[in-house]
Design an enzyme around this catalytic site. Structure first.
Site, PDB file in Angstrom:
ATOM      1  N   LYS A   1       0.745  -1.155  -0.007  1.00 29.01           N
ATOM      2  CA  LYS A   1      -0.017  -0.127  -0.075  1.00 29.01           C
ATOM      3  C   LYS A   1       0.846   1.358  -0.051  1.00 29.01           C
ATOM      4  O   LYS A   1       0.329   2.559   0.254  1.00 29.01           O
ATOM      5  CB  LYS A   1      -0.870  -0.029   1.161  1.00 29.01           C
ATOM      6  CG  LYS A   1      -0.178   0.038   2.549  1.00 29.01           C
ATOM      7  CD  LYS A   1      -0.975   0.795   3.262  1.00 29.01           C
ATOM      8  CE  LYS A   1      -0.055   1.402   4.399  1.00 29.01           C
ATOM      9  NZ  LYS A   1      -0.316   2.679   5.030  1.00 29.01           N
TER      10      LYS A   1
ATOM     11  N   SER B   1      -9.752   2.200  -0.803  1.00 31.31           N
ATOM     12  CA  SER B   1      -9.089   3.381  -0.561  1.00 31.31           C
ATOM     13  C   SER B   1      -9.588   4.367  -1.362  1.00 31.31           C
ATOM     14  O   SER B   1     -10.134   4.361  -2.462  1.00 31.31           O
ATOM     15  CB  SER B   1      -7.505   3.270  -0.968  1.00 31.31           C
ATOM     16  OG  SER B   1      -7.106   4.574  -0.854  1.00 31.31           O
TER      17      SER B   1
ATOM     18  N   TYR C   1      -0.365   1.888  -7.120  1.00 28.99           N
ATOM     19  CA  TYR C   1      -0.933   1.365  -6.020  1.00 28.99           C
ATOM     20  C   TYR C   1      -2.535   1.759  -6.294  1.00 28.99           C
ATOM     21  O   TYR C   1      -3.601   0.965  -6.001  1.00 28.99           O
ATOM     22  CB  TYR C   1      -0.471   2.083  -4.735  1.00 28.99           C
ATOM     23  CG  TYR C   1      -1.636   2.029  -3.484  1.00 28.99           C
ATOM     24  CD1 TYR C   1      -2.388   3.075  -3.245  1.00 28.99           C
ATOM     25  CD2 TYR C   1      -1.820   0.913  -2.919  1.00 28.99           C
ATOM     26  CE1 TYR C   1      -3.401   3.137  -2.110  1.00 28.99           C
ATOM     27  CE2 TYR C   1      -2.639   0.936  -1.765  1.00 28.99           C
ATOM     28  CZ  TYR C   1      -3.338   1.848  -1.497  1.00 28.99           C
ATOM     29  OH  TYR C   1      -4.270   1.774  -0.334  1.00 28.99           O
TER      30      TYR C   1
ATOM     31  N   LYS D   1      -6.217  -0.728  -6.630  1.00 27.66           N
ATOM     32  CA  LYS D   1      -7.594  -0.683  -5.953  1.00 27.66           C
ATOM     33  C   LYS D   1      -8.716  -0.465  -6.870  1.00 27.66           C
ATOM     34  O   LYS D   1      -9.647  -1.162  -6.487  1.00 27.66           O
ATOM     35  CB  LYS D   1      -7.369   0.372  -4.976  1.00 27.66           C
ATOM     36  CG  LYS D   1      -6.372   0.378  -3.533  1.00 27.66           C
ATOM     37  CD  LYS D   1      -6.871  -1.207  -2.726  1.00 27.66           C
ATOM     38  CE  LYS D   1      -5.964  -1.276  -1.553  1.00 27.66           C
ATOM     39  NZ  LYS D   1      -6.141  -2.473  -0.898  1.00 27.66           N
TER      40      LYS D   1
ATOM     41  N   ASP E   1       0.474  13.555  -5.239  1.00 27.10           N
ATOM     42  CA  ASP E   1      -0.470  14.037  -4.125  1.00 27.10           C
ATOM     43  C   ASP E   1      -1.775  14.779  -4.771  1.00 27.10           C
ATOM     44  O   ASP E   1      -1.486  15.450  -5.774  1.00 27.10           O
ATOM     45  CB  ASP E   1       0.143  15.019  -3.231  1.00 27.10           C
ATOM     46  CG  ASP E   1       0.935  14.524  -2.185  1.00 27.10           C
ATOM     47  OD1 ASP E   1       0.894  13.105  -1.940  1.00 27.10           O
ATOM     48  OD2 ASP E   1       2.057  14.918  -1.670  1.00 27.10           O
TER      49      ASP E   1
HETATM   50  C1  WQD Z   1      -0.980  12.714   3.524  1.00 25.91           C
HETATM   51  C2  WQD Z   1      -0.410  14.429   3.291  1.00 25.91           C
HETATM   52  C3  WQD Z   1       1.398  14.731   1.974  1.00 25.91           C
HETATM   53  C4  WQD Z   1       4.348  12.826   4.384  1.00 25.91           C
HETATM   54  C5  WQD Z   1      -2.662   7.629   2.111  1.00 25.91           C
HETATM   55  C6  WQD Z   1      -1.850   6.233   1.891  1.00 25.91           C
HETATM   56  C7  WQD Z   1      -2.875   5.535   0.894  1.00 25.91           C
HETATM   57  C8  WQD Z   1      -4.278   5.687   1.325  1.00 25.91           C
HETATM   58  C9  WQD Z   1      -4.679   7.074   1.512  1.00 25.91           C
HETATM   59  C10 WQD Z   1      -5.045   3.736   2.550  1.00 25.91           C
HETATM   60  C11 WQD Z   1      -0.142  14.796   1.885  1.00 25.91           C
HETATM   61  C12 WQD Z   1       1.886  15.016   3.207  1.00 25.91           C
HETATM   62  C13 WQD Z   1       3.257  13.464   4.045  1.00 25.91           C
HETATM   63  C14 WQD Z   1       5.330  13.764   4.662  1.00 25.91           C
HETATM   64  C15 WQD Z   1       4.145  15.592   3.857  1.00 25.91           C
HETATM   65  N1  WQD Z   1      -4.686   4.982   2.580  1.00 25.91           N
HETATM   66  N2  WQD Z   1       3.065  14.432   3.847  1.00 25.91           N
HETATM   67  N3  WQD Z   1       5.202  15.300   4.316  1.00 25.91           N
HETATM   68  O1  WQD Z   1      -0.828  10.381   0.464  1.00 25.91           O
HETATM   69  O2  WQD Z   1      -3.185  10.801   1.489  1.00 25.91           O
HETATM   70  O3  WQD Z   1      -2.302   8.642   0.960  1.00 25.91           O
HETATM   71  O4  WQD Z   1      -3.680   7.646   2.655  1.00 25.91           O
HETATM   72  O5  WQD Z   1      -5.529   3.037   1.546  1.00 25.91           O
HETATM   73  O6  WQD Z   1      -2.333   4.182   0.897  1.00 25.91           O
HETATM   74  O7  WQD Z   1      -0.743   6.308   1.263  1.00 25.91           O
HETATM   75  O8  WQD Z   1      -1.334  10.014   2.775  1.00 25.91           O
HETATM   76  O9  WQD Z   1       0.368  10.266   4.749  1.00 25.91           O
HETATM   77  O10 WQD Z   1       1.481   9.944   2.693  1.00 25.91           O
HETATM   78  O11 WQD Z   1       0.215  12.362   2.973  1.00 25.91           O
HETATM   79  O12 WQD Z   1       3.930  16.798   3.806  1.00 25.91           O
HETATM   80  O13 WQD Z   1       6.519  13.307   5.128  1.00 25.91           O
HETATM   81  O14 WQD Z   1       0.918  14.561   4.075  1.00 25.91           O
HETATM   82  O15 WQD Z   1       2.080  15.587   0.864  1.00 25.91           O
HETATM   83  O16 WQD Z   1      -0.549  16.004   1.651  1.00 25.91           O
HETATM   84  P1  WQD Z   1      -1.842  10.115   1.277  1.00 25.91           P
HETATM   85  P2  WQD Z   1       0.302  10.400   3.241  1.00 25.91           P
END
Ligand code: WQD
Length: 340
Positions: free
Chosen positions: A89, A129, A154, A158, A300
């Protein structure tokens, strides 16, 4: 004494699978856990045992291996339903290694469906997701929102898995739960998120920075079209998410149609920005976070959060924990991992 309904939990040693095992047992089900330890180890299984006070049936193996799955179904006999968490994931890793994502995530589902059919098991809850929507045109996003082109392999797996389930639903009763952003840990501090290596996700990166395991957090962009310029997400407590699976099972047990496919958004319905999450973490823990603003991260989406009214009404499920509680639980877990 009533015999407990057996629920097969694939990926049961993982973050969400382990929390679901606890909630299933609390609700009177008998979880049967499966995991190949490719992205986990026995840590969370031991934590679950401490919480529930008993050892749960566990089988180590790969869901894409038919013989392995058949052996589990043969040994366990009557299985009431399956919750399929087992999948890779990491959005970032999927871009680097797309074929292992397509092979693992798609093959494990198809093999599971084949074996379920052989053993006349119909009830399936699929771990999906919000990434299936891509960047929604309308937020909060509803279940009937179109699937945009997935931003990563990924997300594409899904989408493909949901399509496979929709096309083959005539032999199954399927619920697809579209998770938004799972965060936090069990209030006991005995289970939580265990990222292997450098975390991809925001909250484990926050807690590892706060505990001193990481030097600094980088905020991936603050020039988005949002109130403070950082991305908006719907952060849902992992225990709330786990409880949604119990509600989904109850819905399947009561639902009339012999075969069906239903999708539900599982989120709080509230959008929280990256910077808001950081400020909230600093407020509730008193820990000043070392972070800086960096460039945007490829793939993103700018903002997404759930319209969860369908799950609220049909599953009779609603998120209960606040973002602050989730961050506090995540922090407690991180401190435990660090032996503090
Ligand atoms: C969240 C926000 C980043 C890390 C996740 C899972 C995916 C799905 C949905 C289940 C974004 C920002 C992150 C960092 C940052 N879950 N960020 N600095 O990308 O929404 O996706 O949730 O199925 O599998 O990956 O989550 O936590 O990676 O990022 O600024 O060091 O935090 O840009 O805006 P994401 P995330």
């Amino acid at each position: 004494m009533e015999v407990k309904k057996k629920i097969l939990v694939t990926g049961g040693a993982g973050y969400i699978g382990s929390h679901a095992a606890v909630e299933l047992l609390k609700a009177g089900y008998q979880p049967i856990l499966i995991d190949d330890f490719s992205k986990s180890d026995s840590t969370l299984l031991l934590g679950v045992e401490k919480i529930v006070g008993e050892k749960l049936p566990f089988y180590k193996g790969d869901c894409a291996k038919r013989e392995f799955l058949e052996s589990v179904f043969q040994i366990e006999g009557l299985i009431s339903g399956v919750i399929h968490f087992a999948a890779f994931k990491s959005v970032g890793e999927s871009v680097q290694r797309p074929l292992i994502y397509y092979h693992n995530n798609i093959s494990s589902l198809i093999t599971l469906l084949d074996v379920m059919k052989d053993f006349q098991v119909k009830n399936l809850i699929f771990s999906s997701s919000c990434t299936v929507y891509g960047q929604p045109d309308q937020i909060p996003v509803k279940e009937d929102a179109p699937f945009k082109r997935a931003e990563s392999p990924y997300g594409a797996t899904k989408q493909m898995c949901e399509r496979i389930l929709e096309d083959s639903y005539s032999s199954y009763k399927v619920i697809s739960l579209r998770y938004f952003n799972p965060i936090g840990a069990h209030p006991s501090g005995l289970i939580g998120e265990l990222p292997l290596g450098v975390p991809n996700n925001l909250v484990p990166f926050i807690t590892q920075t706060a505990v001193g395991k990481r030097d600094k957090l980088t905020v991936f962009g603050n020039d988005y079209n949002t109130p403070d310029g950082s991305c908006l997400r719907d952060y849902i407590h992992v225990v709330d998410l786990a409880q949604a699976h119990v509600k989904a099972l109850e819905f399947l047990n009561q639902s009339k149609p012999a075969n069906s496919f239903e999708a539900f958004n599982i989120g709080t319905g509230v959008g929280v920005s990256v910077l808001e999450l950081i400020y909230t973490f600093e407020q509730i823990t008193g820990v000043k976070l070392n972070y800086s603003i960096g460039p945007r991260r490829a793939g993103d989406v700018e903002k997404t959060y759930a319209d969860a009214t369908k799950a609220n009404y049909q599953l009779k499920w609603k998120a209960g924990f606040s973002t602050s509680e989730a961050l506090l639980h995540a922090w407690n877990w991180e401190k435990k991992l660090a032996g503090k």
